[in-house]
Enzyme design. Structure first.
Site, short mmCIF file in Angstrom:
data_model
loop_
_atom_site.label_atom_id
_atom_site.label_comp_id
_atom_site.label_asym_id
_atom_site.label_seq_id
_atom_site.Cartn_x
_atom_site.Cartn_y
_atom_site.Cartn_z
N ALA A 196 30.91 56.11 16.95
CA ALA A 196 29.74 55.50 17.61
C ALA A 196 29.54 54.04 17.17
CB ALA A 196 28.49 56.32 17.33
N THR A 197 30.00 53.68 15.98
CA THR A 197 29.88 52.28 15.55
C THR A 197 30.63 51.38 16.53
OG1 THR A 197 29.64 52.86 13.23
CG2 THR A 197 30.47 50.65 13.70
N ASN A 232 18.56 58.65 13.31
CA ASN A 232 19.38 59.31 12.27
C ASN A 232 18.63 59.52 10.97
OD1 ASN A 232 19.72 56.37 12.54
ND2 ASN A 232 20.83 56.55 10.63
N GLN A 258 23.24 60.89 17.42
CA GLN A 258 22.53 62.01 16.78
C GLN A 258 21.93 62.97 17.81
OE1 GLN A 258 22.42 62.73 13.57
NE2 GLN A 258 23.14 60.83 12.64
N SER A 311 29.52 60.27 19.00
CA SER A 311 30.37 60.38 17.82
C SER A 311 30.72 61.85 17.59
CB SER A 311 29.62 59.83 16.60
OG SER A 311 30.40 59.99 15.44
N ALA A 312 32.01 62.14 17.37
CA ALA A 312 32.44 63.55 17.23
C ALA A 312 31.96 64.18 15.93
CB ALA A 312 33.96 63.64 17.32
N HIS A 313 31.91 63.38 14.84
CA HIS A 313 31.65 64.02 13.54
C HIS A 313 30.17 64.38 13.33
CE1 HIS A 313 30.07 60.73 10.80
NE2 HIS A 313 30.55 59.97 11.77
N THR A 345 46.86 53.24 20.92
CA THR A 345 47.28 54.62 21.19
C THR A 345 46.16 55.58 20.85
OG1 THR A 345 49.52 53.98 20.60
CG2 THR A 345 49.05 56.35 20.65
N CYS A 396 25.09 55.21 5.77
CA CYS A 396 25.60 53.85 5.94
C CYS A 396 24.81 52.85 5.09
CB CYS A 396 25.51 53.42 7.39
SG CYS A 396 26.16 54.65 8.50
N1 PMP Z 1 24.52 55.72 15.49
C1 PMP Z 1 23.82 56.65 14.85
C2 PMP Z 1 22.44 57.00 15.31
C3 PMP Z 1 24.39 57.31 13.76
O1 PMP Z 1 23.68 58.23 13.10
C4 PMP Z 1 25.70 56.98 13.35
C5 PMP Z 1 26.34 57.63 12.15
N2 PMP Z 1 25.57 57.55 10.99
C6 PMP Z 1 26.38 55.99 14.07
C7 PMP Z 1 25.76 55.39 15.13
C8 PMP Z 1 27.77 55.59 13.70
O2 PMP Z 1 28.66 56.61 14.05
P1 PMP Z 1 30.15 56.65 13.50
O3 PMP Z 1 30.09 57.23 12.14
O4 PMP Z 1 30.85 57.53 14.49
O5 PMP Z 1 30.67 55.26 13.53
#
Ligand code: PMP
Length: 382
Positions: free
Chosen positions: A74-75, A153, A181, A201-203, A239, A325
């Site tokens: 997502a970043t 988040n 989120q 974001s997958a994780h 890729t 983060c």
């Molecule tokens: N946006 C939000 C609201 C998040 O909580 C996060 C992850 N903490 C991110 C963006 C960034 O996601 P990623 O770890 O996939 O870069």
């Protein structure tokens, strides 16, 4: 999970669902092909798996498969949405966002402002919600993009995106939502929300780390951040990691199928935990709206307790004081500050994230440990 640790930090990341891992494993073995190699069966088989995954990601948010661009997370999706949109605009279009965004939007906004771009940061109310009237008041033809986090988040607060989407559409202004989120936790539909761009974001949904996506509404022009091959329509060259795409797709399918039942269970666990703590601690405060909130989120504070001390006293629990983060930066949470907490209240805040594999016994044990160790801390201090 993880030995004796009770994991209650699901906003930082979620464990990989074993069903997701199972779907991914063949792509680290026999199905190793490059999905962009179309001249042979090995490559085409990988491409088919990526296509199927893309369709699953799209289905989770009510999009078409062709509107999903895979990214590293997502970043990257947030950066591509914001920088790519503004670079594609005529002239010096302004950027509008909120005071409760994730670092990947917040820092991007800061860099834009440093380089002379007009950036407006809209405030939120004490409940953490953005009043759509605030958005309406700044929507002019000079605005190139509005970006609003769908679910926060730290405090799990859900923004009134549908209303904001209507306003942006009416004004002809492009809207991006960071749904990292939110997706898989609450219903997310790009048509209903009226967004042009949406980050995933997958994780955060029991998929692998290192992959995410940007939904790009058909016809919305973006400039790529990187230059290279023609992958992802030239918007995101490089890729594609087949196994990660497949894992993300599997995670999205599970989220789509199980979300409603899971959300009800998580909300029950969350309410049970909050009730146990609040019954014993009359001065406990819930940060952010109780109503417009992710089912698995609590963010609580006590006025006379340092959250760091409280967390250190419960090593059996994986909890946090805020965003992963931001941890290590020592900077007080900008989200808690934005909703009006004092520095002391911010220092006393804990974020709790309950997830798919959290058992009711773990919630009860977590409540008991938090209360018992807090009582000991207060005794030592007193
Ligand atoms: N946006 C939000 C609201 C998040 O909580 C996060 C992850 N903490 C991110 C963006 C960034 O996601 P990623 O770890 O996939 O870069």
């Amino acid at each position: 999970m993880a030995g004796q640790t009770i994991y209650l930090d699901h906003h930082a990341t979620t464990p990989l669902d074993p069903r997701v891992l199972e779907a991914m494993l063949p792509f680290y073995g026999a199905r190793f092909g490059n999905p962009h190699s179309s001249s042979h069966r090995v490559g085409r088989a990988a491409a088919e798996a990526v296509d199927a995954a893309r369709a699953e990601v799209a289905a989770l948010v009510g999009a078409h498969a062709g509107e999903i661009i895979f990214t590293s997370g997502a970043t990257e999706a947030n950066n591509l949405a914001i920088l790519g949109s503004l670079a594609a605009c005529q002239g010096d279009a302004a950027f509008v966002t909120t005071s409760v965004e994730h670092a990947s939007v917040r820092q991007t906004a800061a860099v834009l402002a440093e380089t002379g771009r007009r950036v407006t940061i809209l405030p939120v109310g004490p409940d953490g919600r953005l009043d759509p009237v605030q958005v309406e008041s700044v929507l002019t033809p000079a605005v190139g993009l509005v970006s609003v986090i769908l679910a926060n988040n730290e405090i799990g607060v859900i923004q009134p995106l549908e209303e904001i989407g209507r306003l942006c559409r009416r004004a002809g202004v492009r809207l991006h939502a960071d749904a990292a989120q939110a997706a898989g936790k609450i219903p997310v539909d790009v048509e209903r929300l009226g967004v042009d761009l949406l980050s995933l974001s997958a994780h955060k949904i029991y998929g692998p780390m290192g992959i995410g996506a940007l939904y790009v509404r058909g016809g919305v022009a973006l400039r790529p951040l990187f230059h290279g091959g023609a992958q992802e329509g030239g918007l995101r060259p490089g890729t594609l990691p087949t196994a990660l795409c497949v894992g993300f797709g599997a995670a999205c399918r599970l989220a789509r199928e199980e979300r409603a039942a899971e959300a009800a269970r998580l909300a029950d666990l969350r309410d049970r935990l909050f009730a146990r703590l609040a019954n014993a601690l009359p001065d406990l405060r819930l940060n952010g709206s109780a109503l417009h909130r992710l089912p698995g989120n609590l963010n609580i504070s006590l006025p006379d307790v340092e959250a760091e001390d409280w967390l250190a006293a419960v090593p059996e629990l994986a909890l946090s004081t805020g965003a992963a983060c931001a941890s290590g930066s020592q900077a007080p949470s900008h989200v808690l500050r934005a909703i009006g907490l004092t520095e002391a209240e911010i220092q006393g805040s804990i974020r709790i994230g309950i997830g798919r594999f959290t058992a009711v016994e773990e919630i009860d044990r977590a409540a008991a440990l938090l209360l018992r160790r807090l009582a000991a801390l207060r005794r030592d201090d007193g």
